[in-house]
Design a protein around this motif. Structure first.
Motif, PDB file in Angstrom:
ATOM      1  N   GLU A  48       0.835  -1.209   0.000  1.00 49.54           N
ATOM      2  CA  GLU A  48       0.000   0.000   0.000  1.00 49.54           C
ATOM      3  C   GLU A  48       0.864   1.250   0.000  1.00 49.54           C
ATOM      4  O   GLU A  48       0.560   2.226  -0.701  1.00 49.54           O
ATOM      5  CB  GLU A  48      -0.922  -0.020   1.219  1.00 49.54           C
ATOM      6  N   ARG A  49       1.947   1.224   0.777  1.00 52.99           N
ATOM      7  CA  ARG A  49       2.827   2.403   0.866  1.00 52.99           C
ATOM      8  C   ARG A  49       3.501   2.670  -0.472  1.00 52.99           C
ATOM      9  O   ARG A  49       3.554   3.820  -0.923  1.00 52.99           O
ATOM     10  CB  ARG A  49       3.888   2.154   1.953  1.00 52.99           C
ATOM     11  N   ILE A  50       4.008   1.658  -1.110  1.00 49.49           N
ATOM     12  CA  ILE A  50       4.716   1.848  -2.378  1.00 49.49           C
ATOM     13  C   ILE A  50       3.750   2.214  -3.489  1.00 49.49           C
ATOM     14  O   ILE A  50       3.982   3.157  -4.265  1.00 49.49           O
ATOM     15  CB  ILE A  50       5.518   0.587  -2.743  1.00 49.49           C
ATOM     16  N   TYR A  51       2.648   1.492  -3.585  1.00 49.24           N
ATOM     17  CA  TYR A  51       1.720   1.715  -4.696  1.00 49.24           C
ATOM     18  C   TYR A  51       0.893   2.989  -4.541  1.00 49.24           C
ATOM     19  O   TYR A  51       0.246   3.419  -5.495  1.00 49.24           O
ATOM     20  CB  TYR A  51       0.808   0.511  -4.861  1.00 49.24           C
ATOM     21  N   ASN A  52       0.900   3.581  -3.366  1.00 53.52           N
ATOM     22  CA  ASN A  52       0.222   4.862  -3.164  1.00 53.52           C
ATOM     23  C   ASN A  52       1.179   6.047  -3.225  1.00 53.52           C
ATOM     24  O   ASN A  52       0.749   7.190  -3.031  1.00 53.52           O
ATOM     25  CB  ASN A  52      -0.508   4.883  -1.812  1.00 53.52           C
ATOM     26  N   ALA A  53       2.442   5.764  -3.493  1.00 48.65           N
ATOM     27  CA  ALA A  53       3.456   6.823  -3.526  1.00 48.65           C
ATOM     28  C   ALA A  53       3.640   7.315  -4.962  1.00 48.65           C
ATOM     29  O   ALA A  53       3.850   6.524  -5.885  1.00 48.65           O
ATOM     30  CB  ALA A  53       4.780   6.311  -2.970  1.00 48.65           C
ATOM     31  N   SER A 248      11.559  -5.031  -1.569  1.00 47.04           N
ATOM     32  CA  SER A 248      11.078  -6.264  -2.185  1.00 47.04           C
ATOM     33  C   SER A 248       9.849  -6.012  -3.043  1.00 47.04           C
ATOM     34  O   SER A 248       9.675  -6.638  -4.093  1.00 47.04           O
ATOM     35  CB  SER A 248      10.757  -7.303  -1.104  1.00 47.04           C
ATOM     36  N   VAL A 249       8.988  -5.098  -2.615  1.00 45.81           N
ATOM     37  CA  VAL A 249       7.807  -4.755  -3.410  1.00 45.81           C
ATOM     38  C   VAL A 249       8.233  -4.200  -4.761  1.00 45.81           C
ATOM     39  O   VAL A 249       7.699  -4.585  -5.815  1.00 45.81           O
ATOM     40  CB  VAL A 249       6.927  -3.739  -2.660  1.00 45.81           C
ATOM     41  N   VAL A 250       9.199  -3.296  -4.757  1.00 50.02           N
ATOM     42  CA  VAL A 250       9.696  -2.719  -6.011  1.00 50.02           C
ATOM     43  C   VAL A 250      10.346  -3.794  -6.876  1.00 50.02           C
ATOM     44  O   VAL A 250      10.137  -3.851  -8.093  1.00 50.02           O
ATOM     45  CB  VAL A 250      10.688  -1.582  -5.724  1.00 50.02           C
ATOM     46  N   ALA A 251      11.120  -4.673  -6.238  1.00 51.36           N
ATOM     47  CA  ALA A 251      11.807  -5.728  -6.981  1.00 51.36           C
ATOM     48  C   ALA A 251      10.814  -6.702  -7.607  1.00 51.36           C
ATOM     49  O   ALA A 251      10.977  -7.104  -8.769  1.00 51.36           O
ATOM     50  CB  ALA A 251      12.764  -6.473  -6.057  1.00 51.36           C
ATOM     51  N   VAL A 252       9.791  -7.082  -6.870  1.00 49.27           N
ATOM     52  CA  VAL A 252       8.774  -7.993  -7.414  1.00 49.27           C
ATOM     53  C   VAL A 252       8.050  -7.333  -8.583  1.00 49.27           C
ATOM     54  O   VAL A 252       7.767  -7.980  -9.609  1.00 49.27           O
ATOM     55  CB  VAL A 252       7.777  -8.397  -6.311  1.00 49.27           C
ATOM     56  N   THR A 253       7.771  -6.054  -8.469  1.00 49.21           N
ATOM     57  CA  THR A 253       7.129  -5.320  -9.566  1.00 49.21           C
ATOM     58  C   THR A 253       8.000  -5.338 -10.810  1.00 49.21           C
ATOM     59  O   THR A 253       7.503  -5.505 -11.936  1.00 49.21           O
ATOM     60  CB  THR A 253       6.840  -3.873  -9.143  1.00 49.21           C
ATOM     61  N   MET A 254       9.302  -5.177 -10.624  1.00 50.13           N
ATOM     62  CA  MET A 254      10.220  -5.213 -11.758  1.00 50.13           C
ATOM     63  C   MET A 254      10.242  -6.597 -12.401  1.00 50.13           C
ATOM     64  O   MET A 254      10.233  -6.715 -13.638  1.00 50.13           O
ATOM     65  CB  MET A 254      11.627  -4.818 -11.301  1.00 50.13           C
TER      66      MET A 254
END
Length: 276
Positions: A48-53, A248-254
């Motif tokens: 939520e924090r990453i995808y709302n940023a 890890s959230v950013v890495a999984v998205t990549m």
């Protein structure tokens, strides 16, 4: 059992060094950081924090755009060299060219990027040459242009080799037939060569995208990390509060993006043209 003996080692290798780390990466994205220490938990706050940023989407668009530009530019720059080596050069010239294309991989990519800093700097080689004719200095470092130049340094030799492999499989008799029918050479390239080598050419450009999308060195040392790419964003998340779950959230998205692009380009490469 005999074919299984050949299939099992690659499967074990992929499971050990790709699937297992990927599963662990996804799992870690649900952990949390408490007092600068990782805590095993299952929360969705990191996603939520990453995808709302807003900065995440800015970095994602910037990274995707740079990788796409590099894929297009490197494909265009590599094609004339690959075409010459496949259709015009003799065996000895082709072998020597392959050696020169492989040689850059014997040196550190980081060292090559540092050398580009000397070339692209405000008082570097290019601006010094421009100064002799009364031009410049031109700001090239800490720009997207410099980042793409670094990407080209990484991907151009590989893309040329992949395109060369694809063009070498084209039946040269097709070019001779096109010439006998009065088709100009330049037109024959687009009507005969490129369609015949479509799979290899598309996959070569795809490699250019994949390698540049996850690159960390060029955006940092040539692009100045302004604006940051996703790889730099991962490092920033780790540096700020040891926040491995958000990284890890950013890495999984990549990873998901890379797999999606690879599947899309593979389906495009092997798509059959409709009947006319």
């Amino acid at each position: 059992m005999f074919p299984a003996a050949f299939i099992l080692p690659p499967l074990v290798w992929q499971a050990s060094f790709f699937i297992t780390p990927l599963v662990f990466l996804v799992w870690m994205s649900f952990w949390r950081v408490k007092n600068f220490r990782l805590t095993r938990d299952f929360v969705t706050a990191n996603w939520e924090r990453i995808y709302n940023a807003g900065f995440f989407y800015d970095a994602y668009v910037h990274t995707f755009t740079l990788a796409t530009v590099n894929a297009l530019v490197v494909s265009v720059l590599a094609f004339p060299a690959a075409y010459f080596l496949a259709f015009r050069a003799g065996p000895k010239v082709r072998q020597l060219a392959i050696v020169f294309l492989v040689t850059p991989f014997f040196t550190s990519y980081l060292v090559r990027i540092y050398s580009l800093q000397i070339i692209l700097a405000e008082h570097g080689i290019i601006n010094s040459a421009l100064g002799l004719v009364g031009l410049g200095p031109i700001t090239m470092l800490s720009t997207s242009f410099a980042t793409v130049v670094g990407f080209l340094t990484l991907t151009l030799p590989l893309v040329i080799l992949v395109q060369l492999l694809a063009l070498s499989q084209v039946d040269k008799r097709l070019m001779e037939a096109a010439s006998n029918l009065g088709v100009p050479p330049f037109e024959a390239v687009f009507k005969v060569v490129i369609p015949s080598a479509k799979v290899g050419l598309i996959m070569a450009g795809t490699f250019g995208f994949l390698l540049s999308f996850g690159d960390y060195v060029s955006p940092l040392f040539l692009g100045g990390s302004k604006p940051p790419t996703l790889s730099i964003l991962i490092a920033d998340q780790v540096k700020s509060g040891n926040n491995w779950p958000r990284a890890s959230v950013v890495a999984v998205t990549m990873v998901v993006t890379l797999v999606a692009v690879l599947l899309l380009m593979t389906s495009l490469a092997y798509a059959k043209r409709g009947k006319k």
